[in-house]
Write a protein that holds these residues in place. Structure first.
Motif, PDB file in Angstrom:
ATOM      1  N   ARG A 181      23.583  79.987  82.384  1.00  0.00           N
ATOM      2  CA  ARG A 181      23.716  81.082  83.342  1.00  0.00           C
ATOM      3  C   ARG A 181      22.641  82.127  83.036  1.00  0.00           C
ATOM      4  O   ARG A 181      22.270  82.349  81.881  1.00  0.00           O
ATOM      5  N   ALA A 182      22.181  82.751  84.080  1.00  0.00           N
ATOM      6  CA  ALA A 182      21.189  83.806  83.942  1.00  0.00           C
ATOM      7  C   ALA A 182      21.318  84.733  85.142  1.00  0.00           C
ATOM      8  O   ALA A 182      21.406  84.266  86.283  1.00  0.00           O
ATOM      9  N   TYR A 183      21.341  86.008  84.902  1.00  0.00           N
ATOM     10  CA  TYR A 183      21.431  86.970  85.990  1.00  0.00           C
ATOM     11  C   TYR A 183      20.707  88.244  85.567  1.00  0.00           C
ATOM     12  O   TYR A 183      20.606  88.577  84.385  1.00  0.00           O
ATOM     13  N   GLY A 184      20.181  88.929  86.561  1.00  0.00           N
ATOM     14  CA  GLY A 184      19.474  90.169  86.302  1.00  0.00           C
ATOM     15  C   GLY A 184      19.624  91.130  87.466  1.00  0.00           C
ATOM     16  O   GLY A 184      19.851  90.708  88.599  1.00  0.00           O
ATOM     17  N   PHE A 185      19.479  92.416  87.157  1.00  0.00           N
ATOM     18  CA  PHE A 185      19.666  93.440  88.172  1.00  0.00           C
ATOM     19  C   PHE A 185      18.599  94.516  88.014  1.00  0.00           C
ATOM     20  O   PHE A 185      18.161  94.823  86.893  1.00  0.00           O
TER      21      PHE A 185
END
Length: 233
Positions: free
Chosen positions: A101-105
């Motif tokens: 999983r990978a997420y960025g904001f």
């Protein structure tokens, strides 16, 4: 008349050889026919391709998907009757890797979600990390000296930053997109068998592809004429 044993042995040997020669092509044809029938009527290629691509997905070296796909292949070969189908150990000098999983904001100056892909074998972060963003664009085909100079110039920008590599993708805005459906009249004209064939007037007659419009026979004639002129020269 007496026939020697030696002569009779030669005759029998020649006869057996001739029989084998006549039988061999028939056996070969039978084998070839069975191979063709297996490929045309009992092919499992698309089924196996679907399993590898849809079930196991991308199989990066060192990933769990690659190991699982290899184990499935070994089991499948065993079901076919092959013996000793197994995975061979191979140490390629790196740890295993997978993108779980990978997420960025974006938190400033606006707030939004980032859409991105993780580079293979990128190490994971120790929990949530924050930092300023820096877009690193390496020069095109640099020499070692140019690459070293570029890294030295951005060293302070990279330190402690979240680095984006490469030029960002540009999605052009088109307020008047072309229609996706071909008009009925144009579609009929393309497959019209009664469309008049162009008359041959030789290269340089003035007929262009624009004059042909959607008439495929005319376009084919144009291509032939240009090819003829190229060979004539």
């Amino acid at each position: 008349m007496k026939i020697s044993k030696h002569f009779r042995f030669i005759a029998v040997t020649v006869l057996v050889a001739l029989l084998l020669v006549s039988v061999a092509p028939a056996q070969q044809r039978d084998v070839y026919d069975r191979i063709r029938e297996e490929g045309t009527k009992n092919s499992q290629v698309m089924k196996h391709l679907q399993v590898l691509t849809d079930v196991y997905g991308p199989r990066l070296t060192g990933s769990p998907q690659l190991k699982a796909a290899g184990e499935w292949a070994a089991r499948q070969m065993t079901e076919w009757g092959l013996k000793n189908a197994a995975l061979e150990p191979w140490d390629w000098g790196h740890v295993g890797w997978t993108s779980e999983r990978a997420y960025g904001f974006i938190t400033s100056p606006v707030q939004d979600s980032l859409v991105f892909e993780v580079l293979a074998w990128t190490p994971s972060t120790n929990g949530v990390v924050k930092g300023k963003a820096f877009n690193m664009v390496i020069p095109d085909r640099p020499t070692q000296e140019e690459l070293t100079a570029y890294f030295d110039s951005v060293r302070q920008n990279v330190r402690g930053s979240i680095v984006f590599y490469g030029n960002p993708g540009v999605v052009p805005v088109n307020l008047n997109p072309p229609p996706k459906r071909t008009p009925d009249e144009l579609a009929k004209q393309r497959v019209n068998p009664d469309a008049p064939a162009p008359q041959f007037q030789g290269p340089g007659s003035g007929t262009t592809a624009a004059d042909c419009g959607a008439n495929y026979r005319c376009l084919a004639f144009q291509i032939w004429a240009v090819d003829w002129a190229r060979h004539a020269v």
